[in-house]
Design an enzyme around this catalytic site. Structure first.
Site, PDB file in Angstrom:
ATOM      1  N   THR A   1      -6.597   4.334   6.397  1.00  0.00           N
ATOM      2  CA  THR A   1      -6.707   3.036   5.722  1.00  0.00           C
ATOM      3  C   THR A   1      -7.534   2.110   6.605  1.00  0.00           C
ATOM      4  O   THR A   1      -7.654   2.350   7.812  1.00  0.00           O
ATOM      5  CB  THR A   1      -5.319   2.393   5.500  1.00  0.00           C
ATOM      6  OG1 THR A   1      -4.716   2.139   6.770  1.00  0.00           O
ATOM      7  CG2 THR A   1      -4.421   3.288   4.665  1.00  0.00           C
TER       8      THR A   1
ATOM      9  N   HIS B   1       0.820  -1.211   0.000  1.00  0.00           N
ATOM     10  CA  HIS B   1       0.000   0.000   0.000  1.00  0.00           C
ATOM     11  C   HIS B   1       0.854   1.260   0.000  1.00  0.00           C
ATOM     12  O   HIS B   1       0.427   2.332  -0.416  1.00  0.00           O
ATOM     13  CB  HIS B   1      -0.917   0.043   1.226  1.00  0.00           C
ATOM     14  CG  HIS B   1      -1.816  -1.126   1.347  1.00  0.00           C
ATOM     15  ND1 HIS B   1      -2.842  -1.369   0.461  1.00  0.00           N
ATOM     16  CD2 HIS B   1      -1.852  -2.147   2.247  1.00  0.00           C
ATOM     17  CE1 HIS B   1      -3.469  -2.480   0.825  1.00  0.00           C
ATOM     18  NE2 HIS B   1      -2.876  -2.975   1.889  1.00  0.00           N
TER      19      HIS B   1
HETATM   20  S1  BO1 Z   1      -2.458   6.655   8.656  1.00  0.00           S
HETATM   21  O1  BO1 Z   1      -1.356   7.435   9.152  1.00  0.00           O
HETATM   22  O2  BO1 Z   1      -3.771   7.159   9.026  1.00  0.00           O
HETATM   23  N1  BO1 Z   1      -2.373   6.555   7.068  1.00  0.00           N
HETATM   24  C1  BO1 Z   1      -2.319   5.072   9.341  1.00  0.00           C
HETATM   25  C2  BO1 Z   1      -3.000   4.017   8.782  1.00  0.00           C
HETATM   26  C3  BO1 Z   1      -2.930   2.768   9.368  1.00  0.00           C
HETATM   27  C4  BO1 Z   1      -2.184   2.573  10.528  1.00  0.00           C
HETATM   28  C5  BO1 Z   1      -1.474   3.635  11.071  1.00  0.00           C
HETATM   29  C6  BO1 Z   1      -1.543   4.892  10.473  1.00  0.00           C
HETATM   30  N2  BO1 Z   1      -2.195   1.334  11.093  1.00  0.00           N
HETATM   31  C7  BO1 Z   1      -1.834   1.119  12.466  1.00  0.00           C
HETATM   32  C8  BO1 Z   1      -2.209  -0.297  12.884  1.00  0.00           C
HETATM   33  C9  BO1 Z   1      -1.796  -0.511  14.330  1.00  0.00           C
HETATM   34  C10 BO1 Z   1      -0.328  -0.173  14.515  1.00  0.00           C
HETATM   35  C11 BO1 Z   1      -0.054   1.231  13.993  1.00  0.00           C
HETATM   36  C12 BO1 Z   1       1.415   1.600  14.063  1.00  0.00           C
HETATM   37  O3  BO1 Z   1      -0.470   1.344  12.640  1.00  0.00           O
HETATM   38  O4  BO1 Z   1      -3.616  -0.459  12.772  1.00  0.00           O
HETATM   39  O5  BO1 Z   1      -2.027  -1.853  14.690  1.00  0.00           O
HETATM   40  O6  BO1 Z   1       0.040  -0.229  15.896  1.00  0.00           O
HETATM   41  O7  BO1 Z   1       2.190   0.821  13.191  1.00  0.00           O
END
Ligand code: BO1
Ligand code: ZN
Length: 228
Positions: A179, A65
């Site tokens: 996401t 992604h």
């Molecule tokens: S974002 O910055 O909004 N694009 C974004 C999207 C998905 C995540 C983080 C930031 N995913 C999360 C996971 C968690 C994990 C965290 C840090 O990222 O859902 O399980 O702890 O890696």
């Protein structure tokens, strides 16, 4: 297994229906990203973010992604009296958040978590010019070209301060992961001053990921603070 994408039948409009866990993508009322309209923000009080970043090592991941760097070492921010540790940063093209409906060529999301498990994401807008960014140069050097691959950076090459603009005023609001699973309650801080990257740095990323931005989501009355 179904897989979410940015275009086509499993694109953003379908995310909420792909898995029960992704339902909030469709029905959430505090989703990200958003458009920030400069004339409509709440002014003050000052809520400075203190950045405590030190040279660190990391693992560059091509997760299908985006390009993400899992950061080792002690990097943290303090904001609203809480300390959040930097876990990872990654990139989107074009920028997901827009200012006065203008999207930038790219954005870096610096993802932090506090001891209560709450997430705080700092967005650094990236604008192509002639000067390359030194941190992105080091990350791109180790960028895995195939989805699923990861490369450990040797030594402590990551200095996150190299990605921070000198003017650290920002917009603050409560939103979500951009996401799936689109989890809400994320503290967002969008730095106002963009950082320069070179056109070549931008191209190296867009060759892998030409478009990985979710459309802007309704504010539903949420205030956006001009946080100085
Ligand atoms: S974002 O910055 O909004 N694009 C974004 C999207 C998905 C995540 C983080 C930031 N995913 C999360 C996971 C968690 C994990 C965290 C840090 O990222 O859902 O399980 O702890 O890696
Ligand atoms: Zn992101």
């Amino acid at each position: 297994e179904v897989h979410w994408t940015y275009e086509g039948e499993n694109g953003p409009q379908a995310w909420g229906k792909l898995k029960p866990d992704f339902n909030i993508c469709a029905i959430g009322k505090r989703q990200s990203p958003i458009n920030i309209e400069e004339g409509t923000t709440l002014q003050g009080p000052a809520e400075p973010v203190q950045f405590n970043y030190t040279p660190s090592s990391g693992t560059v991941v091509n997760n299908g992604h985006t390009i993400q760097v899992d950061v080792q070492g002690d990097n943290n921010i303090t904001v609203r009296g809480s300390r959040y540790r930097l876990l990872q940063f990654h990139f989107h093209t074009p920028s997901e958040e827009s200012v006065n409906y203008k999207r930038f060529a790219m954005v870096a999301h610096l993802v932090h978590k506090n001891d209560e498990g709450q997430l705080a994401v700092v967005a650094v807008l990236l604008d192509p010019g002639s000067a390359p960014n030194p941190l992105i140069d080091k990350v791109w050097t180790y960028m895995p070209l195939d989805a699923g691959d990861r490369v450990r950076m040797p030594r402590e090459l990551l200095n996150m301060n190299e990605l921070l603009p000198s003017d650290q005023r920002y917009y603050q609001f409560i939103g979500s992961l951009t996401t799936p699973p689109c989890t809400e309650g994320v503290l967002w801080m969008v730095l106002k001053q963009p950082m320069a990257i070179s056109r070549n740095q931008l191209r190296l990323f867009t060759q892998l990921y030409p478009m990985n931005a979710r459309p802007v989501q309704p504010l539903n009355g949420r205030p956006v603070r001009d946080a100085q």
